[in-house]
Design a protein around this motif. Structure first.
Motif, PDB file in Angstrom:
ATOM      1  N   ILE A  96      10.519 -17.925  31.534  1.00 25.58           N
ATOM      2  CA  ILE A  96      10.397 -18.820  30.383  1.00 25.58           C
ATOM      3  C   ILE A  96       9.084 -18.512  29.663  1.00 25.58           C
ATOM      4  O   ILE A  96       8.035 -18.370  30.283  1.00 25.58           O
ATOM      5  CB  ILE A  96      10.403 -20.309  30.812  1.00 25.58           C
ATOM      6  N   PHE A  97       9.165 -18.407  28.356  1.00 28.17           N
ATOM      7  CA  PHE A  97       8.022 -18.158  27.498  1.00 28.17           C
ATOM      8  C   PHE A  97       7.616 -19.488  26.885  1.00 28.17           C
ATOM      9  O   PHE A  97       8.464 -20.201  26.334  1.00 28.17           O
ATOM     10  CB  PHE A  97       8.451 -17.159  26.414  1.00 28.17           C
ATOM     11  N   ALA A  98       6.358 -19.840  27.001  1.00 25.03           N
ATOM     12  CA  ALA A  98       5.850 -21.096  26.444  1.00 25.03           C
ATOM     13  C   ALA A  98       4.775 -20.762  25.424  1.00 25.03           C
ATOM     14  O   ALA A  98       3.860 -19.986  25.707  1.00 25.03           O
ATOM     15  CB  ALA A  98       5.275 -21.969  27.560  1.00 25.03           C
ATOM     16  N   GLN A  99       4.912 -21.331  24.223  1.00 26.18           N
ATOM     17  CA  GLN A  99       3.980 -20.998  23.146  1.00 26.18           C
ATOM     18  C   GLN A  99       3.711 -22.237  22.302  1.00 26.18           C
ATOM     19  O   GLN A  99       4.626 -22.999  21.994  1.00 26.18           O
ATOM     20  CB  GLN A  99       4.598 -19.905  22.282  1.00 26.18           C
ATOM     21  N   GLU A 100       2.455 -22.411  21.911  1.00 25.71           N
ATOM     22  CA  GLU A 100       2.110 -23.544  21.058  1.00 25.71           C
ATOM     23  C   GLU A 100       2.709 -23.338  19.672  1.00 25.71           C
ATOM     24  O   GLU A 100       2.642 -22.253  19.107  1.00 25.71           O
ATOM     25  CB  GLU A 100       0.594 -23.698  20.947  1.00 25.71           C
ATOM     26  N   ARG A 101       3.305 -24.410  19.137  1.00 23.20           N
ATOM     27  CA  ARG A 101       3.909 -24.400  17.804  1.00 23.20           C
ATOM     28  C   ARG A 101       3.465 -25.648  17.056  1.00 23.20           C
ATOM     29  O   ARG A 101       2.944 -26.594  17.641  1.00 23.20           O
ATOM     30  CB  ARG A 101       5.436 -24.388  17.900  1.00 23.20           C
ATOM     31  N   VAL A 102       3.709 -25.641  15.757  1.00 23.35           N
ATOM     32  CA  VAL A 102       3.379 -26.786  14.909  1.00 23.35           C
ATOM     33  C   VAL A 102       4.612 -27.663  14.777  1.00 23.35           C
ATOM     34  O   VAL A 102       5.679 -27.196  14.387  1.00 23.35           O
ATOM     35  CB  VAL A 102       2.898 -26.327  13.513  1.00 23.35           C
ATOM     36  N   GLY A 103       4.463 -28.937  15.121  1.00 21.94           N
ATOM     37  CA  GLY A 103       5.581 -29.867  15.089  1.00 21.94           C
ATOM     38  C   GLY A 103       5.484 -30.866  13.957  1.00 21.94           C
ATOM     39  O   GLY A 103       4.779 -30.657  12.958  1.00 21.94           O
ATOM     40  N   LYS A 104       6.201 -31.956  14.138  1.00 26.10           N
ATOM     41  CA  LYS A 104       6.240 -33.022  13.125  1.00 26.10           C
ATOM     42  C   LYS A 104       4.833 -33.529  12.825  1.00 26.10           C
ATOM     43  O   LYS A 104       4.013 -33.681  13.729  1.00 26.10           O
ATOM     44  CB  LYS A 104       7.120 -34.178  13.622  1.00 26.10           C
ATOM     45  N   ASP A 105       4.570 -33.748  11.544  1.00 28.08           N
ATOM     46  CA  ASP A 105       3.273 -34.219  11.073  1.00 28.08           C
ATOM     47  C   ASP A 105       2.130 -33.266  11.412  1.00 28.08           C
ATOM     48  O   ASP A 105       0.966 -33.660  11.447  1.00 28.08           O
ATOM     49  CB  ASP A 105       2.966 -35.628  11.608  1.00 28.08           C
ATOM     50  N   GLY A 106       2.478 -31.998  11.698  1.00 30.17           N
ATOM     51  CA  GLY A 106       1.461 -30.986  11.985  1.00 30.17           C
ATOM     52  C   GLY A 106       0.914 -31.037  13.401  1.00 30.17           C
ATOM     53  O   GLY A 106      -0.033 -30.320  13.728  1.00 30.17           O
ATOM     54  N   ARG A 107       1.505 -31.880  14.254  1.00 29.67           N
ATOM     55  CA  ARG A 107       1.034 -31.990  15.638  1.00 29.67           C
ATOM     56  C   ARG A 107       1.501 -30.787  16.460  1.00 29.67           C
ATOM     57  O   ARG A 107       2.663 -30.385  16.385  1.00 29.67           O
ATOM     58  CB  ARG A 107       1.543 -33.278  16.290  1.00 29.67           C
ATOM     59  N   PRO A 108       0.621 -30.227  17.281  1.00 28.93           N
ATOM     60  CA  PRO A 108       1.016 -29.093  18.120  1.00 28.93           C
ATOM     61  C   PRO A 108       1.870 -29.548  19.305  1.00 28.93           C
ATOM     62  O   PRO A 108       1.751 -30.680  19.782  1.00 28.93           O
ATOM     63  CB  PRO A 108      -0.313 -28.520  18.603  1.00 28.93           C
ATOM     64  N   LEU A 161      20.876 -18.314  35.683  1.00 27.23           N
ATOM     65  CA  LEU A 161      21.239 -16.891  35.693  1.00 27.23           C
ATOM     66  C   LEU A 161      20.419 -16.106  34.664  1.00 27.23           C
ATOM     67  O   LEU A 161      19.886 -15.031  34.978  1.00 27.23           O
ATOM     68  CB  LEU A 161      22.736 -16.717  35.427  1.00 27.23           C
ATOM     69  N   ILE A 162      20.303 -16.617  33.463  1.00 26.86           N
ATOM     70  CA  ILE A 162      19.513 -15.922  32.440  1.00 26.86           C
ATOM     71  C   ILE A 162      18.054 -15.828  32.872  1.00 26.86           C
ATOM     72  O   ILE A 162      17.426 -14.773  32.758  1.00 26.86           O
ATOM     73  CB  ILE A 162      19.647 -16.620  31.068  1.00 26.86           C
ATOM     74  N   TRP A 163      17.521 -16.933  33.383  1.00 25.33           N
ATOM     75  CA  TRP A 163      16.134 -16.926  33.870  1.00 25.33           C
ATOM     76  C   TRP A 163      15.951 -15.838  34.924  1.00 25.33           C
ATOM     77  O   TRP A 163      14.987 -15.069  34.876  1.00 25.33           O
ATOM     78  CB  TRP A 163      15.773 -18.302  34.432  1.00 25.33           C
ATOM     79  N   LEU A 164      16.884 -15.757  35.853  1.00 24.95           N
ATOM     80  CA  LEU A 164      16.811 -14.770  36.919  1.00 24.95           C
ATOM     81  C   LEU A 164      16.895 -13.346  36.366  1.00 24.95           C
ATOM     82  O   LEU A 164      16.119 -12.463  36.763  1.00 24.95           O
ATOM     83  CB  LEU A 164      17.935 -15.021  37.930  1.00 24.95           C
TER      84      LEU A 164
END
Length: 180
Positions: free
Chosen positions: A33-45, A19-22
Motif C-alpha cells: 500500500i502506498f500512502a501519500q499526503e494529499r489536499v482534501g476538503k477545505d484545503g486540509r491535508p 491478493l493484489i496486496w500480495l
C-alpha cells in the motif's frame, strides 16, 4: 452511496484486496500500500491510500512528473484497470474522500490548490474519480483541471455522479499519466 460502495468492496472483494496486496509485494520490494499526503476538503491535508504501482524509492512527485519506467509491470495493469484506487475505501470510511469529486492533489501542487481555492472547489470532498478524469483531463494543466472541477461543483447531482461512476467503470479517461 459512498459508504455502501466502500462496505461492499470490503465485504465482497476483501480476498481480491489481499491478493493484489500480495502480488504487489511479490513483484517488487516495498510496501503493498502506498500512502501519500494529499489536499482534501477545505484545503486540509489527509493521507491517501492506493496500491503501490511504482518501484520503491520513486520520487514523491505528481504522477505526470514521474518517468514511465518507474511503473511496475503489475502497476501498469492495476492503473489501467483502476484497481490501484481500491484502498481508498479506507479514505471513504474515514470521511476524507468520496467516490466522485475532484481528484486530490499533492500539497506541492500550489498552482492547482490556488486555482481550486479561487474557484471554490476546495469546498468539495475530493473523489476517487471525477468529471475531469472521465473527460481525459489530468493534473498537467492546473487551470484547465480546476475549471473542470468548478464545472463539476456547479453541476453536481446524483445523476451526474452516477454517470461519472459508470464512465469510470467503463474505462473513460486515462487517469493521471506518467511522463514518457
Amino acid at each position: 452511496m459512498d459508504l455502501a460502495f466502500a462496505l461492499g468492496v470490503a465485504v465482497v472483494f476483501w480476498w481480491a484486496l489481499v491478493l493484489i496486496w500480495l502480488l504487489v509485494r511479490i513483484e517488487s520490494k516495498g510496501p503493498g500500500i502506498f500512502a501519500q499526503e494529499r489536499v482534501g476538503k477545505d484545503g486540509r491535508p489527509f493521507i491517501c491510500y492506493k496500491f503501490r504501482t511504482m518501484k520503491s524509492g520513486t520520487a514523491n512527485l505528481s504522477t505526470h512528473e514521474v518517468s514511465a519506467s518507474s511503473v511496475t509491470r503489475l502497476g501498469a495493469v492495476l492503473r489501467k484497470l483502476k484497481l490501484d484506487e481500491l484502498p481508498q475505501i479506507i479514505n471513504i470510511f474515514r470521511n476524507e474522500i468520496s467516490l466522485v469529486g475532484p481528484r486530490p492533489c499533492l500539497p506541492v501542487q500550489r498552482d492547482l490548490v490556488d486555482a481550486r481555492r479561487r474557484l471554490g472547489v476546495l469546498a468539495l470532498k475530493p473523489g476517487i474519480s471525477g468529471l475531469a478524469q472521465v473527460n481525459g483531463i489530468d493534473m498537467r494543466d492546473p487551470e484547465t483541471l480546476a475549471r473542470w472541477d468548478a464545472r463539476y461543483l456547479a453541476l453536481q447531482s446524483l445523476l451526474l455522479d452516477l454517470k461519472i461512476i459508470l464512465a469510470t467503470a467503463l474505462g473513460s479517461g486515462n487517469g493521471d499519466r506518467v511522463a514518457n
